[in-house]
Design a protein around this motif. Structure first.
Motif: not given
Lengths: 269, 269, 269
Positions: B105-110, B120-127, B208-212, B260-263
């Protein structure tokens, strides 16, 4: 289709005379094969009345200001994909550009994968009269002659052609039972009817499997104009008033859940 | 992907077993490469509550009548394009047809162009657990097992799998800070969680990124069913209730403007 | 386009530097040829105010919360098809990725087939100043410099460029007559103007054929931001306030039916 010299059902790439390339499903076996899927009518939300997803009627809420609705039956707008034809509305370039003589219709339960369409379909039929020869060779041209537009004519004078059908799956009785008892009392099975008009002058595109004998056509005919005056917008939507006496109840004017939760696939040959 | 014998990130043409051809972005370098972009979840209007553009939840306004919403998580409908994946929702045929073991998963600004996604992605991870082996090989099948549908189960009993993640950009703390302080107090970072359910029995697709660790999952989990009962339709939408205490405020239950402003881009390998 | 060594108008496959393949119409004859269709602005429902189908303004109803609307003028989202460019909004990858110097515009009556666009168009013109050299080579980049966003500037200070045009069909007078008499009194024909702003700080993308000399630009300039404050949302939509004094009346501020029921096709060269 002939150039493929193949007898396997599945996805094929086709191209129009002007060079548009598209991919769709072909049925290469029924009644000699050579059937090309050109469209599907899918109800994404029976409770949404001419809202997003009602591409074969109107996505504008139902209003006399948009008498032709989205106009999909007689324009060149395309949408969806063959693989999603039972999960969303579908229309490819073949719909308006193929030269055909007959149509086939399949009713396939929603969200089925391509491989299982044939087995899971509960109603399949085709025409054999070559009626499209008189209508420009496809439904795009037929609906230019018989516009799916509010207030373009009245019932019964201006109903479009009713064409006899040959069943591939199902029969006259099983077809009739898909609709409510009041529809059964006011229609004749064994036909596909185009451009029905109801008492309030709303237009519908296709009455699948039946020829209406009254003017309450909104309970069996689907796809429609942008305005349905009776209790507007309750009859407006891809599946019109098939839920008039409750969703899937199959009482009075309401259709069965089986047909309400299935997509109508349209083929040409 | 292997057949391309290439190590360049960029756009590639791929095809499914049934012959559907599609173009998408591949990441050929992260953690050995071979990642195929199959989807993006983009919020086009945080103020629109299940309106046009909310394809990963519902475009029907939020209603118990459409419990599954648009159904995108577990159907074959496709939309958008790879090049517009940070400006619009995106889903290709790989989403439902690739056989994969892991997700990234990548979080990339819109509104970023493809060339700058990685920087520009500020969060990227994989399983790395091969968890998709147990779920049919992709998210389409996983969400058949764990439907994103209102009233299909309750919290916490019916929460879907939480899978540990390996960070490529960002870390547990930076991930946690993207969400509001109340989310931080009620979740554990370092996981991707599927099919969360909240106190009111609304379903969400991905945390994304968490376990509630509580049942107010609508403030960190996105993509959802067609109905969110609490103050309906305020939590309905692709980014659910990430704006519960104000848009981008990052106080109480509200997420930061950054997320909020990232895909959210979803890859398979 | 040059590589095709052809002089026939029609559909061609093109590809962008990053490998996106798309099909569009090329005009190979007007003023030396080499014009590529990259977009069309089509009003599907003049009575719908920023509703479904208003992709060049907003599909979110008109609200200060979405100042940039759908953002189509300066993002990479694509939609529609060349063959349906007079029946629906259209935007291809060339819009944001071609390197061009000039634009051409055709006004073609709705629902025309490709073969008849040229004959049926009632206004066609192009620029010859190479103005796109100063704006990044296409309209995507031009509208990055001049965003089509509510409250981004004021009138007349922040109006974008007005570029002189050369007529291929029509002339200054026939162009002027397409708009209402009040527009004629407050604009100069013979130009294409980009990113107009009105008295209430709403932004519009293109004033086709005219340079406004007042700040009531919503009656001649089309495509727009997500919010039009005056009597909101009455001016919001792909064709803004062209119906301000009645649909197609051509009195006061209202445009003629001819231009209201025609799509604006945009070409690059």
């Amino acid at each position: 289709m002939e150039k493929y010299k193949t007898s396997e059902d599945g996805l094929y790439f086709l191209s129009t005379p002007s060079g548009v390339v598209y991919q769709t499903y072909c049925d290469m076996t029924t009644a000699g094969g050579g059937w090309t899927l050109v469209a599907s009518v899918h109800e994404n939300n029976m409770h949404g009345k001419c809202t997003t997803g009602d591409r074969w009627s109107s996505q504008q809420g139902g209003s006399a200001n948009v008498p032709g609705g989205d106009g999909s039956w007689s324009n060149t707008v395309t949408f969806g994909s063959a693989e999603a034809a039972t999960s969303d509305d579908y229309k490819n370039a073949g719909y308006y550009d193929l030269e055909a003589k007959n149509v086939a219709v399949w009713h396939v339960p929603n969200d089925n994968r391509v491989e299982s369409w044939k087995q899971t379909s509960f109603l399949r039929y085709h025409t054999e009269t070559n009626f499209l020869n008189q209508s420009g060779g496809n439904l795009y041209h037929l609906f230019k002659l018989f516009p799916v537009t509010y207030n373009v004519g009245s019932c019964p004078a201006n109903t479009g052609p009713s064409v006899p059908i040959v069943y591939d799956v199902g029969n006259a009785e099983s077809t009739h039972n898909l609709y409510g008892p009041n529809v059964r009392a006011n229609s004749e099975p064994g036909f596909i009817t185009f451009r029905a008009i109801n008492s309030e002058k709303a237009a519908m595109a296709i009455c699948s499997g039946v020829k209406p004998t009254d003017c309450n056509t909104e309970h069996s005919c689907i796809g429609g104009s942008g305005h349905f005056p009776e209790d507007s917008p309750r009859q407006c939507g891809d599946f019109t008033g098939l839920d008039w006496n409750g969703y899937g109840t199959n009482i009075h004017w309401s259709a069965s859940k089986q047909i309400t939760e299935a997509a109508m696939l349209i083929f040409y040959r």
